[in-house]
Scaffold this motif. Structure first.
Motif, PDB file in Angstrom:
ATOM      1  N   LYS A   1       0.854  -1.191   0.000  1.00  0.00           N
ATOM      2  CA  LYS A   1       0.000   0.000   0.000  1.00  0.00           C
ATOM      3  C   LYS A   1       0.887   1.236   0.000  1.00  0.00           C
ATOM      4  CE  LYS A   1      -3.557  -2.511   2.401  1.00  0.00           C
ATOM      5  NZ  LYS A   1      -4.927  -2.387   2.011  1.00  0.00           N
ATOM      6  N   THR A   2       0.539   2.168  -0.869  1.00  0.00           N
ATOM      7  CA  THR A   2       1.294   3.409  -0.993  1.00  0.00           C
ATOM      8  C   THR A   2       0.300   4.539  -1.278  1.00  0.00           C
ATOM      9  OG1 THR A   2       3.192   4.426  -2.086  1.00  0.00           O
ATOM     10  CG2 THR A   2       1.764   3.087  -3.467  1.00  0.00           C
ATOM     11  N   HIS A   3       0.818   5.713  -1.517  1.00  0.00           N
ATOM     12  CA  HIS A   3      -0.038   6.855  -1.835  1.00  0.00           C
ATOM     13  C   HIS A   3       0.449   7.544  -3.102  1.00  0.00           C
ATOM     14  CE1 HIS A   3      -1.308   6.364   2.336  1.00  0.00           C
ATOM     15  NE2 HIS A   3      -2.376   7.085   2.007  1.00  0.00           N
ATOM     16  N   ARG A   4      -0.503   7.957  -3.907  1.00  0.00           N
ATOM     17  CA  ARG A   4      -0.241   8.856  -5.043  1.00  0.00           C
ATOM     18  C   ARG A   4      -0.845  10.185  -4.621  1.00  0.00           C
ATOM     19  NH1 ARG A   4      -2.497   5.410 -10.003  1.00  0.00           N
ATOM     20  NH2 ARG A   4      -0.926   3.802 -10.053  1.00  0.00           N
ATOM     21  N   GLY A   5      -0.008  11.024  -4.107  1.00  0.00           N
ATOM     22  CA  GLY A   5      -0.532  12.255  -3.505  1.00  0.00           C
ATOM     23  C   GLY A   5      -1.312  11.865  -2.254  1.00  0.00           C
ATOM     24  N   ARG A   6      -2.575  12.224  -2.210  1.00  0.00           N
ATOM     25  CA  ARG A   6      -3.417  11.856  -1.064  1.00  0.00           C
ATOM     26  C   ARG A   6      -4.210  10.576  -1.307  1.00  0.00           C
ATOM     27  NH1 ARG A   6      -5.918  17.299   1.526  1.00  0.00           N
ATOM     28  NH2 ARG A   6      -3.931  18.338   1.837  1.00  0.00           N
ATOM     29  N   THR A   7      -4.124  10.031  -2.501  1.00  0.00           N
ATOM     30  CA  THR A   7      -4.908   8.847  -2.854  1.00  0.00           C
ATOM     31  C   THR A   7      -4.146   7.576  -2.508  1.00  0.00           C
ATOM     32  OG1 THR A   7      -5.813  10.097  -4.710  1.00  0.00           O
ATOM     33  CG2 THR A   7      -6.134   7.719  -4.744  1.00  0.00           C
ATOM     34  N   PRO A   8      -4.728   6.721  -1.653  1.00  0.00           N
ATOM     35  CA  PRO A   8      -4.070   5.446  -1.358  1.00  0.00           C
ATOM     36  C   PRO A   8      -4.179   4.493  -2.555  1.00  0.00           C
ATOM     37  CG  PRO A   8      -6.152   5.605  -0.181  1.00  0.00           C
ATOM     38  CD  PRO A   8      -5.956   6.897  -0.899  1.00  0.00           C
ATOM     39  N   VAL A   9      -3.104   3.760  -2.809  1.00  0.00           N
ATOM     40  CA  VAL A   9      -3.075   2.795  -3.908  1.00  0.00           C
ATOM     41  C   VAL A   9      -2.558   1.470  -3.356  1.00  0.00           C
ATOM     42  CG1 VAL A   9      -2.180   2.273  -6.204  1.00  0.00           C
ATOM     43  CG2 VAL A   9      -2.577   4.647  -5.551  1.00  0.00           C
ATOM     44  N   THR A  10      -3.259   0.390  -3.707  1.00  0.00           N
ATOM     45  CA  THR A  10      -2.860  -0.949  -3.295  1.00  0.00           C
ATOM     46  C   THR A  10      -2.349  -1.702  -4.513  1.00  0.00           C
ATOM     47  OG1 THR A  10      -4.514  -0.959  -1.542  1.00  0.00           O
ATOM     48  CG2 THR A  10      -3.658  -3.098  -2.226  1.00  0.00           C
ATOM     49  N   TYR A  11      -1.145  -2.274  -4.377  1.00  0.00           N
ATOM     50  CA  TYR A  11      -0.537  -3.053  -5.443  1.00  0.00           C
ATOM     51  C   TYR A  11      -0.476  -4.513  -5.024  1.00  0.00           C
ATOM     52  CZ  TYR A  11       1.051   1.333  -7.510  1.00  0.00           C
ATOM     53  OH  TYR A  11       1.102   2.580  -8.073  1.00  0.00           O
ATOM     54  N   VAL A  12      -0.595  -5.395  -6.011  1.00  0.00           N
ATOM     55  CA  VAL A  12      -0.537  -6.832  -5.768  1.00  0.00           C
ATOM     56  C   VAL A  12       0.519  -7.426  -6.687  1.00  0.00           C
ATOM     57  CG1 VAL A  12      -1.857  -8.986  -5.738  1.00  0.00           C
ATOM     58  CG2 VAL A  12      -3.029  -6.816  -5.289  1.00  0.00           C
ATOM     59  N   ALA A  13       1.340  -8.327  -6.138  1.00  0.00           N
ATOM     60  CA  ALA A  13       2.376  -8.993  -6.928  1.00  0.00           C
ATOM     61  C   ALA A  13       2.495 -10.445  -6.487  1.00  0.00           C
ATOM     62  CB  ALA A  13       3.721  -8.293  -6.757  1.00  0.00           C
ATOM     63  N   LEU A  14       2.854 -11.302  -7.413  1.00  0.00           N
ATOM     64  CA  LEU A  14       3.134 -12.696  -7.108  1.00  0.00           C
ATOM     65  C   LEU A  14       4.569 -12.784  -6.597  1.00  0.00           C
ATOM     66  CD1 LEU A  14       1.671 -15.452  -7.402  1.00  0.00           C
ATOM     67  CD2 LEU A  14       2.793 -15.698  -9.610  1.00  0.00           C
ATOM     68  N   THR A  15       4.770 -13.449  -5.476  1.00  0.00           N
ATOM     69  CA  THR A  15       6.111 -13.589  -4.905  1.00  0.00           C
ATOM     70  C   THR A  15       6.857 -14.737  -5.595  1.00  0.00           C
ATOM     71  OG1 THR A  15       5.381 -15.142  -3.222  1.00  0.00           O
ATOM     72  CG2 THR A  15       5.309 -12.794  -2.644  1.00  0.00           C
ATOM     73  N   ARG A  16       8.124 -14.854  -5.313  1.00  0.00           N
ATOM     74  CA  ARG A  16       8.908 -15.973  -5.837  1.00  0.00           C
ATOM     75  C   ARG A  16       8.314 -17.295  -5.349  1.00  0.00           C
ATOM     76  NH1 ARG A  16      14.786 -14.258  -5.235  1.00  0.00           N
ATOM     77  NH2 ARG A  16      14.504 -12.932  -7.019  1.00  0.00           N
ATOM     78  N   ARG A  17       7.906 -17.294  -4.090  1.00  0.00           N
ATOM     79  CA  ARG A  17       7.277 -18.488  -3.522  1.00  0.00           C
ATOM     80  C   ARG A  17       5.970 -18.815  -4.260  1.00  0.00           C
ATOM     81  NH1 ARG A  17       6.417 -19.498   2.878  1.00  0.00           N
ATOM     82  NH2 ARG A  17       5.755 -21.636   2.675  1.00  0.00           N
TER      83      ARG A  17
END
Length: 107
Positions: A63-79
């Motif tokens: 979870k991060t922010h673009r300015g004041r907007t929260p953004v959730t990113y999803v990624a597949l791990t190596r596992r």
């Protein structure tokens, strides 16, 4: 001996999530809304399945922010990639060892 299918990945919705994330280059991620739209899932349904995939460490949610907007990113791990490779190998083994009964054999 029948290969074991990973029950975490085997659920249809989670399999769709893992297949989609696996198509991304290793290290890439997708936004939660992008994944939701791509899969045609509701936010609540996707969230439940992501939690199930996050528990064994198959995906990473950032979870991060673009300015004041929260953004959730999803990624597949190596596992997660390894678990998916093992899952697809098990499916291939099942298909390769399937025995077709002779014509007229209804047993």
């Amino acid at each position: 001996m029948t290969p074991e299918l990973d029950p975490v990945i085997h659920a249809q919705a989670r399999l769709r999530v893992v297949v989609t994330l696996n198509a991304l280059p290793e290290g890439d991620q997708i936004t939660f809304p992008g994944l939701k739209d791509l899969l045609g899932m509701t936010a609540g349904n996707l969230s439940v399945h992501l939690t199930k995939l996050e528990e064994p460490g198959y995906i990473e949610i950032t979870k991060t922010h673009r300015g004041r907007t929260p953004v959730t990113y999803v990624a597949l791990t190596r596992r997660g990639r390894l678990a998916f490779e093992n899952y697809t190998a098990a499916i291939r083994e099942l298909l390769d060892t399937a025995v077709t009964p002779p014509p007229g054999d209804n047993s």
